[in-house]
Design a protein around this motif. Structure first.
Motif, short mmCIF file in Angstrom:
data_model
loop_
_atom_site.label_atom_id
_atom_site.label_comp_id
_atom_site.label_asym_id
_atom_site.label_seq_id
_atom_site.Cartn_x
_atom_site.Cartn_y
_atom_site.Cartn_z
N PRO A 193 0.84 -1.21 0.00
CA PRO A 193 0.00 0.00 0.00
C PRO A 193 0.88 1.26 0.00
O PRO A 193 1.23 1.77 1.05
CB PRO A 193 -0.81 -0.13 1.30
CG PRO A 193 0.05 -0.98 2.18
CD PRO A 193 0.92 -1.84 1.32
N ASP A 194 1.23 1.75 -1.20
CA ASP A 194 2.15 2.89 -1.27
C ASP A 194 1.56 4.10 -1.99
O ASP A 194 2.27 5.01 -2.39
CB ASP A 194 3.46 2.48 -1.95
CG ASP A 194 3.24 1.80 -3.29
OD1 ASP A 194 2.11 1.92 -3.83
OD2 ASP A 194 4.17 1.16 -3.80
N GLU A 195 0.22 4.10 -2.16
CA GLU A 195 -0.45 5.23 -2.80
C GLU A 195 -1.60 5.69 -1.90
O GLU A 195 -2.40 4.87 -1.46
CB GLU A 195 -0.99 4.80 -4.17
CG GLU A 195 -1.64 5.90 -4.96
CD GLU A 195 -2.23 5.39 -6.27
OE1 GLU A 195 -3.28 5.90 -6.68
OE2 GLU A 195 -1.63 4.47 -6.87
N ILE B 282 -4.40 7.55 4.88
CA ILE B 282 -4.66 6.12 4.70
C ILE B 282 -4.30 5.76 3.27
O ILE B 282 -4.55 6.53 2.34
CB ILE B 282 -6.14 5.77 5.02
CG1 ILE B 282 -6.38 4.27 4.79
CG2 ILE B 282 -7.11 6.61 4.23
CD1 ILE B 282 -7.76 3.79 5.20
N ALA B 283 -3.70 4.59 3.09
CA ALA B 283 -3.32 4.13 1.75
C ALA B 283 -4.52 3.47 1.07
O ALA B 283 -5.45 3.01 1.73
CB ALA B 283 -2.17 3.13 1.86
N LYS B 284 -4.49 3.44 -0.26
CA LYS B 284 -5.49 2.66 -0.99
C LYS B 284 -5.25 1.19 -0.65
O LYS B 284 -4.14 0.69 -0.83
CB LYS B 284 -5.33 2.88 -2.49
CG LYS B 284 -6.05 4.12 -2.98
CD LYS B 284 -6.07 4.21 -4.48
CE LYS B 284 -6.83 5.48 -4.89
NZ LYS B 284 -6.75 5.71 -6.32
N GLY B 285 -6.27 0.53 -0.16
CA GLY B 285 -6.10 -0.85 0.30
C GLY B 285 -5.68 -0.91 1.76
O GLY B 285 -5.33 -1.97 2.26
N GLY B 286 -5.74 0.23 2.45
CA GLY B 286 -5.33 0.28 3.86
C GLY B 286 -6.50 0.08 4.80
O GLY B 286 -7.66 -0.05 4.39
N VAL B 287 -6.17 0.02 6.10
CA VAL B 287 -7.20 -0.12 7.13
C VAL B 287 -7.02 0.98 8.16
O VAL B 287 -5.91 1.33 8.53
CB VAL B 287 -7.15 -1.51 7.82
CG1 VAL B 287 -7.68 -2.58 6.91
CG2 VAL B 287 -5.75 -1.86 8.27
N SER C 232 5.88 8.32 1.10
CA SER C 232 6.64 9.57 0.99
C SER C 232 7.10 9.83 -0.45
O SER C 232 7.09 10.96 -0.92
CB SER C 232 7.82 9.58 1.95
OG SER C 232 8.67 8.48 1.69
N ASP C 233 7.47 8.76 -1.17
CA ASP C 233 7.90 8.93 -2.56
C ASP C 233 6.75 9.45 -3.43
O ASP C 233 6.95 10.29 -4.31
CB ASP C 233 8.41 7.61 -3.14
CG ASP C 233 9.76 7.21 -2.56
OD1 ASP C 233 10.40 8.09 -1.95
OD2 ASP C 233 10.16 6.04 -2.71
N TRP C 234 5.55 8.95 -3.18
CA TRP C 234 4.38 9.39 -3.95
C TRP C 234 4.16 10.88 -3.75
O TRP C 234 3.92 11.62 -4.72
CB TRP C 234 3.14 8.60 -3.52
CG TRP C 234 1.94 8.87 -4.40
CD1 TRP C 234 1.55 8.16 -5.49
CD2 TRP C 234 1.00 9.95 -4.26
NE1 TRP C 234 0.41 8.72 -6.04
CE2 TRP C 234 0.06 9.82 -5.32
CE3 TRP C 234 0.87 11.01 -3.38
CZ2 TRP C 234 -0.99 10.71 -5.50
CZ3 TRP C 234 -0.18 11.91 -3.56
CH2 TRP C 234 -1.11 11.75 -4.60
N TYR C 235 4.24 11.35 -2.50
CA TYR C 235 4.04 12.77 -2.22
C TYR C 235 5.13 13.62 -2.89
O TYR C 235 4.84 14.67 -3.47
CB TYR C 235 4.04 13.04 -0.71
CG TYR C 235 2.81 12.52 -0.01
CD1 TYR C 235 1.55 13.00 -0.33
CD2 TYR C 235 2.90 11.54 0.99
CE1 TYR C 235 0.41 12.52 0.32
CE2 TYR C 235 1.77 11.06 1.63
CZ TYR C 235 0.53 11.55 1.29
OH TYR C 235 -0.60 11.08 1.92
N SER C 236 6.38 13.16 -2.82
CA SER C 236 7.48 13.91 -3.43
C SER C 236 7.31 14.01 -4.94
O SER C 236 7.58 15.06 -5.53
CB SER C 236 8.82 13.23 -3.13
OG SER C 236 9.07 13.22 -1.75
#
Length: 589
Positions: A205-207, A222-227, A442-446
């Motif tokens: 879950p990295d997005e 919260i990530a897509k696919g997160g809880v 963090s990479d997605w935000y950057s």
């Protein structure tokens, strides 16, 4: 089929003998009223059954018949825009059939058998297909394309594929399976609710799932696919947070489970959702929503089934390749139903009377979330994000349900009664809440927002934590004892709380903030912080710093409409620099 007789009735629990041929979790029909039940335990030829309907008037000797199949849901076109009870009976159809009160023993199918849907094939005769492949599509409503999948356990070569208008029970395709038999496929599938639907692989879950709520997206995403869990006492705004997520979360579909909620709250949901506009399409939000309504006065056993019904429907849409948000409000009421049934079964109680298996049941529920590669020949991805509200008695999160939930979930949005009392909404306490997805994303935000985003977020948290520490000193010795640097920190923390974290769910502009808007707002406040800290070092007075005219504009920045952000925020930033420079030049003279 196994047929027995009732020997004991204890509320929603019925014990029947003569059930030796039945299986665990079989659905049964109880008494002449044909009440729906499910087998929980089997001892010899005696079965303990939880009945999903009112059991008053039942007595020993009444017949019990096993259907031989587990509790399952019907999956196919017609799920969206529908409102079901905890065992997937459509409430609107029931109202038309029997009136406003649910009649015992009513047997109504979940999906309309008479309605025809236009089926458009996406495969041709001679194509090889496996489980999870898309056979064709149905435009379920103006915004949603329903994908008809090859059922789990079926593969072979397409022998016949039909195009046109069909009911959910009519054959749309015939597949020749490896053993040379012909398998007829309809648009209707059934799936046992207690069994997770299969997939190929689970992805990291990295997005983020963007919600438009600043306190969530910036501090505790919260990530897509997160809880995530939303614990909080009565009146702290759990339901409004859930409504905001349903409205604005970056998901293709929403499954909302009202599990044991008060009738008036569920009424609000049922009245509001058809009127709410989906921001993406401008159509009513109901067109991409499935509602499971199980109020606190409905039979307690159906409450226990409702979250499984909801998550199975959500998994079905996930398998089509959609991003689904499941909102369960609240899992505490579900756990109370578990406790009541466990007590009637005379099981050994665990902490505070909850069954010993409370944690494992919660884990089984939350573990069905995730971002996945679906079954099928392609690399189709789907995501199921689960957000569960927890209603601990008296707001005490040390109680078993909240603690068991926190051991499982990765995001904790702790709602605070004191913040709610001060009219700070959403009342998410920034000192106690957390998100364990931040580092992964963090990479997605950057890459997608700004290379400075993660640094700004960290600095914001640092200022808010410093404020809490300085506040302790202020209570002891008063604010006048603070250094100018600490006074600036306190003032900027107040701005972060009131101008940034506070968000009006009922304001037409402030109800939703894009990630770019959030970043620009945060940048303005932190730019002022850095300039003010430099200014106090050079001897500028706090009164002049705090009284800059531009600060009122920074405070009102959240009410700037989305299409005017770039222009208005550029003007504010220019004014901030100009007014700070003017202060410094006056001091230099």
């Amino acid at each position: 089929m196994s047929q027995g007789r009732i020997i004991k009735v204890s509320g929603p629990l019925v014990i029947a003998e003569g059930m030796r041929d039945a299986n665990m979790f079989d659905v049964v029909r109880v008494s002449e009223h044909q009440l729906i039940g499910e087998i929980l335990e089997i001892h010899g030829d005696r079965a303990s059954i939880q009945v999903y309907e009112e059991t008053s008037g039942l007595g020993p000797g009444s017949p019990v018949v096993s259907t031989g199949v587990p509790l399952s849901v019907e999956l196919g076109p017609g799920l969206l825009e529908n409102i079901f009870d905890g065992i997937q009976r459509p409430l609107e159809t029931m109202r038309q059939s029997v009136g406003s009160n649910i009649t015992r023993g009513i047997n109504i199918q979940a999906l309309d058998r008479s309605r025809k849907w236009r089926f458009k094939p996406t495969v041709s005769v001679g194509d090889s297909v496996v489980a999870g492949d898309i056979l064709g599509t149905v435009q379920e409503n103006i915004i949603f394309e329903h994908r008809i999948l090859v059922p789990v356990g079926v593969e072979g070569v397409i022998e016949q594929i039909n195009e046109g208008e069909f009911t959910v029970e009519e054959t749309v395709a015939v597949i020749k399976t490896p053993d040379e038999s012909a398998k007829q496929l309809t648009m209707l599938q059934r799936w046992p609710v207690r069994k997770a639907r299969p997939y190929k692989t689970k992805l990291s879950p990295d997005e983020p799932m963007i919600t438009g709520q600043r306190s969530i997206d910036t501090l505790f995403p919260i990530a897509k696919g997160g809880v995530a869990a939303v614990p909080g006492p009565f009146g702290s705004g759990k339901t409004v947070v859930q409504h905001q997520l349903a409205k604005w979360a970056d998901a293709d579909l929403v499954v909302y489970i009202g599990c044991g909620e008060r009738g008036n709250e569920m009424t609000d949901v049922l009245m509001e959702f058809p009127e709410l506009k989906d921001p993406k399409s401008g159509e009513p939000l109901m067109k991409r929503t499935v509602l499971i309504a199980n109020t606190s006065d409905m039979p307690v056993a159906a409450r226990e089934a409702s979250i499984y019904t909801g998550i199975t429907i959500a998994e079905y849409f996930r398998d089509m390749g959609y991003s689904v948000a499941l909102l369960a409000d609240s899992t505490s009421r579900w756990a109370e139903a578990l406790r009541e049934m466990s007590g009637r079964l005379e099981e050994m109680p665990g902490e505070e009377g909850y069954p010993a298996y409370l944690s494992s049941r919660l884990a089984q529920f939350y573990e069905r979330a995730g971002r996945i590669v679906t079954l099928g020949s392609g690399e189709r991805q789907g995501a199921l994000s689960v957000i569960g509200a927890v209603s601990p008695p008296g707001g005490d999160i040390s109680e078993p349900v909240a603690q068991a939930t926190l051991r499982i979930v990765k995001v904790f949005w702790g709602l605070d009664a004191n913040l709610a009392y001060r009219r700070h909404f959403p009342a998410i306490n920034w000192l106690t809440s957390y998100s364990l997805y931040v580092d992964r994303m963090s990479d997605w935000y950057s890459n997608n927002i700004s290379k400075d985003y993660n640094e700004y977020r960290t600095e914001m948290m640092k200022i808010l934590q410093e404020e809490a520490e300085i506040d302790e000193i202020v209570r002891l010795v008063g604010i006048d004892a603070l250094s100018p640097r600490d006074r600036v920190t306190m003032e900027v923390a107040r701005s972060l709380r009131e101008d940034y974290l506070h968000q009006d769910a009922f304001h037409e502009v402030d109800t939703y903030a894009t990630m770019i808007k959030q970043f620009r707002m945060l940048k303005m406040i932190l730019d002022y912080y850095h300039m003010a800290q430099d200014a106090v070092k050079k001897g500028i007075g706090l009164k002049e710093l705090f009284g800059l005219p531009v600060r009122a504009k920074i405070g009102r920045a959240k009410y700037v409409p989305q299409d005017q952000i770039e222009k208005e925020y550029d003007i504010i930033e220019q004014e901030l620099s100009a007014q700070m420079d003017a202060l410094l030049s006056r001091e230099g003279e």
